[in-house]
Write a protein that holds these residues in place. Structure first.
Motif, PDB file in Angstrom:
ATOM      1  N   SER A 243       0.791  -1.230   0.000  1.00  0.00           N
ATOM      2  CA  SER A 243       0.000   0.000   0.000  1.00  0.00           C
ATOM      3  C   SER A 243       0.820   1.274   0.000  1.00  0.00           C
ATOM      4  CB  SER A 243      -0.929   0.012   1.212  1.00  0.00           C
ATOM      5  OG  SER A 243      -0.182   0.212   2.402  1.00  0.00           O
ATOM      6  N   GLY A 244       2.051   1.206   0.451  1.00  0.00           N
ATOM      7  CA  GLY A 244       2.834   2.428   0.567  1.00  0.00           C
ATOM      8  C   GLY A 244       2.163   3.447   1.481  1.00  0.00           C
ATOM      9  N   GLY A 245       1.387   2.959   2.442  1.00  0.00           N
ATOM     10  CA  GLY A 245       0.702   3.838   3.374  1.00  0.00           C
ATOM     11  C   GLY A 245      -0.668   4.314   2.912  1.00  0.00           C
ATOM     12  N   LEU A 246      -1.057   3.948   1.712  1.00  0.00           N
ATOM     13  CA  LEU A 246      -2.373   4.316   1.176  1.00  0.00           C
ATOM     14  C   LEU A 246      -3.358   3.178   1.429  1.00  0.00           C
ATOM     15  CD1 LEU A 246      -1.182   5.798  -2.226  1.00  0.00           C
ATOM     16  CD2 LEU A 246      -1.864   7.058  -0.175  1.00  0.00           C
ATOM     17  N   PRO A 247      -4.655   3.479   1.409  1.00  0.00           N
ATOM     18  CA  PRO A 247      -5.641   2.407   1.596  1.00  0.00           C
ATOM     19  C   PRO A 247      -5.572   1.376   0.465  1.00  0.00           C
ATOM     20  CG  PRO A 247      -6.678   4.560   1.813  1.00  0.00           C
ATOM     21  CD  PRO A 247      -5.288   4.791   1.308  1.00  0.00           C
ATOM     22  N   LEU A 248      -5.714   0.113   0.814  1.00  0.00           N
ATOM     23  CA  LEU A 248      -5.814  -0.957  -0.174  1.00  0.00           C
ATOM     24  C   LEU A 248      -7.283  -1.194  -0.479  1.00  0.00           C
ATOM     25  CD1 LEU A 248      -3.331  -3.680   1.105  1.00  0.00           C
ATOM     26  CD2 LEU A 248      -3.100  -2.247  -0.916  1.00  0.00           C
ATOM     27  N   HIS A 249      -7.618  -1.216  -1.754  1.00  0.00           N
ATOM     28  CA  HIS A 249      -8.986  -1.496  -2.192  1.00  0.00           C
ATOM     29  C   HIS A 249      -9.039  -2.946  -2.654  1.00  0.00           C
ATOM     30  CE1 HIS A 249     -10.678   2.685  -2.430  1.00  0.00           C
ATOM     31  NE2 HIS A 249      -9.408   2.892  -2.134  1.00  0.00           N
ATOM     32  N   LEU A 250      -9.889  -3.730  -2.000  1.00  0.00           N
ATOM     33  CA  LEU A 250      -9.997  -5.150  -2.313  1.00  0.00           C
ATOM     34  C   LEU A 250     -11.420  -5.498  -2.726  1.00  0.00           C
ATOM     35  CD1 LEU A 250      -8.035  -6.512   0.777  1.00  0.00           C
ATOM     36  CD2 LEU A 250      -7.177  -6.233  -1.550  1.00  0.00           C
TER      37      LEU A 250
ATOM     38  N   SER B  60     -19.232  -1.399  11.492  1.00  0.00           N
ATOM     39  CA  SER B  60     -19.090  -1.234  12.949  1.00  0.00           C
ATOM     40  C   SER B  60     -17.728  -1.736  13.425  1.00  0.00           C
ATOM     41  CB  SER B  60     -20.226  -1.948  13.683  1.00  0.00           C
ATOM     42  OG  SER B  60     -20.044  -3.348  13.670  1.00  0.00           O
ATOM     43  N   ARG B  61     -17.084  -2.607  12.632  1.00  0.00           N
ATOM     44  CA  ARG B  61     -15.741  -3.108  12.947  1.00  0.00           C
ATOM     45  C   ARG B  61     -14.657  -2.250  12.298  1.00  0.00           C
ATOM     46  NH1 ARG B  61     -16.431  -9.074  11.110  1.00  0.00           N
ATOM     47  NH2 ARG B  61     -14.182  -8.855  10.884  1.00  0.00           N
ATOM     48  N   GLY B  62     -15.057  -1.161  11.632  1.00  0.00           N
ATOM     49  CA  GLY B  62     -14.083  -0.214  11.098  1.00  0.00           C
ATOM     50  C   GLY B  62     -13.780  -0.315   9.616  1.00  0.00           C
ATOM     51  N   TYR B  63     -14.393  -1.251   8.915  1.00  0.00           N
ATOM     52  CA  TYR B  63     -14.144  -1.372   7.474  1.00  0.00           C
ATOM     53  C   TYR B  63     -14.814  -0.230   6.727  1.00  0.00           C
ATOM     54  CZ  TYR B  63     -12.313  -6.044   8.206  1.00  0.00           C
ATOM     55  OH  TYR B  63     -11.560  -7.110   8.620  1.00  0.00           O
ATOM     56  N   ARG B  64     -14.163   0.190   5.656  1.00  0.00           N
ATOM     57  CA  ARG B  64     -14.734   1.184   4.752  1.00  0.00           C
ATOM     58  C   ARG B  64     -15.090   0.489   3.443  1.00  0.00           C
ATOM     59  NH1 ARG B  64     -10.388   5.598   4.232  1.00  0.00           N
ATOM     60  NH2 ARG B  64      -9.050   3.781   4.322  1.00  0.00           N
ATOM     61  N   PHE B  65     -15.983   1.122   2.674  1.00  0.00           N
ATOM     62  CA  PHE B  65     -16.505   0.493   1.464  1.00  0.00           C
ATOM     63  C   PHE B  65     -16.467   1.437   0.281  1.00  0.00           C
ATOM     64  CE2 PHE B  65     -18.234  -1.816   4.951  1.00  0.00           C
ATOM     65  CZ  PHE B  65     -18.229  -3.126   4.517  1.00  0.00           C
ATOM     66  N   SER B  66     -16.349   0.838  -0.896  1.00  0.00           N
ATOM     67  CA  SER B  66     -16.570   1.569  -2.136  1.00  0.00           C
ATOM     68  C   SER B  66     -17.433   0.673  -3.021  1.00  0.00           C
ATOM     69  CB  SER B  66     -15.250   1.919  -2.841  1.00  0.00           C
ATOM     70  OG  SER B  66     -14.608   0.758  -3.318  1.00  0.00           O
TER      71      SER B  66
ATOM     72  N   ASP C 131      -7.532  -7.238   9.449  1.00  0.00           N
ATOM     73  CA  ASP C 131      -8.334  -6.249  10.168  1.00  0.00           C
ATOM     74  C   ASP C 131      -8.650  -5.086   9.243  1.00  0.00           C
ATOM     75  OD1 ASP C 131      -6.125  -4.478  10.150  1.00  0.00           O
ATOM     76  OD2 ASP C 131      -5.418  -5.255  12.055  1.00  0.00           O
ATOM     77  N   ALA C 132      -9.412  -4.148   9.734  1.00  0.00           N
ATOM     78  CA  ALA C 132      -9.945  -3.069   8.898  1.00  0.00           C
ATOM     79  C   ALA C 132      -8.942  -1.963   8.597  1.00  0.00           C
ATOM     80  CB  ALA C 132     -11.174  -2.458   9.580  1.00  0.00           C
ATOM     81  N   ASP C 133      -7.837  -1.916   9.318  1.00  0.00           N
ATOM     82  CA  ASP C 133      -6.890  -0.819   9.178  1.00  0.00           C
ATOM     83  C   ASP C 133      -6.324  -0.726   7.759  1.00  0.00           C
ATOM     84  OD1 ASP C 133      -5.287   1.336  10.182  1.00  0.00           O
ATOM     85  OD2 ASP C 133      -3.576  -0.050  10.190  1.00  0.00           O
ATOM     86  N   GLY C 134      -6.614   0.376   7.097  1.00  0.00           N
ATOM     87  CA  GLY C 134      -6.065   0.624   5.769  1.00  0.00           C
ATOM     88  C   GLY C 134      -6.714  -0.161   4.646  1.00  0.00           C
ATOM     89  N   ILE C 135      -7.886  -0.724   4.885  1.00  0.00           N
ATOM     90  CA  ILE C 135      -8.566  -1.546   3.885  1.00  0.00           C
ATOM     91  C   ILE C 135      -9.884  -0.893   3.477  1.00  0.00           C
ATOM     92  CG2 ILE C 135      -9.697  -3.779   3.452  1.00  0.00           C
ATOM     93  CD1 ILE C 135      -6.700  -4.093   3.662  1.00  0.00           C
ATOM     94  N   VAL C 136     -10.141  -0.866   2.175  1.00  0.00           N
ATOM     95  CA  VAL C 136     -11.437  -0.458   1.637  1.00  0.00           C
ATOM     96  C   VAL C 136     -11.980  -1.660   0.883  1.00  0.00           C
ATOM     97  CG1 VAL C 136     -12.667   1.112   0.097  1.00  0.00           C
ATOM     98  CG2 VAL C 136     -10.705   1.960   1.414  1.00  0.00           C
ATOM     99  N   LEU C 137     -13.146  -2.131   1.276  1.00  0.00           N
ATOM    100  CA  LEU C 137     -13.775  -3.276   0.621  1.00  0.00           C
ATOM    101  C   LEU C 137     -14.610  -2.774  -0.543  1.00  0.00           C
ATOM    102  CD1 LEU C 137     -14.924  -5.244   3.787  1.00  0.00           C
ATOM    103  CD2 LEU C 137     -12.812  -5.521   2.468  1.00  0.00           C
TER     104      LEU C 137
END
Length: 103
Positions: free
Chosen positions: A36-43, A86-92, A59-65
């Motif tokens: 990631s180089g410190g950027l969010p990973l989109h999976l 609620s567990r901290g995941y972000r979405f796109s 875990d949710a840190d740095g991850i966008v689902l």
């Protein structure tokens, strides 16, 4: 249909298996920080990950689902997204065309 999903079926691998293998191999071999180089990973994740049939191996840190367009926004998917949020995941939403209210 979607190239990725169609390609997985052509070689005899389910989208769930392909996603699981990609996530575990890529994150395991390279590590989140290196990728990631410190950027969010989109999976991209399949319905099974969203509704909890398959466990997310990170875990949710740095991850966008990324929710794929073929995943129907039914009650189970929406409940799963709420739980993951609620567990901290972000979405796109990938290639989303439409309107829906998330509560």
């Amino acid at each position: 249909g979607d190239y990725k999903a169609t390609g997985a079926r052509v070689i005899g691998v389910s989208p769930d298996s392909a996603t699981s293998a990609l996530i575990s191999t890529t994150l395991g071999d390279f590590g989140r920080d290196r990728l990631s180089g410190g950027l969010p990973l989109h999976l991209n994740v399949t319905r099974a990950f969203l509704v909890g049939d398959l466990r997310l191996p990170f875990d949710a840190d740095g991850i966008v689902l990324e929710v794929l367009p073929e995943v129907a926004a039914d009650d189970d998917v929406l409940a799963g997204i709420r739980t993951l949020r609620s567990r901290g995941y972000r979405f796109s939403l990938e290639d989303f065309a439409g309107v829906h209210t998330f509560r």
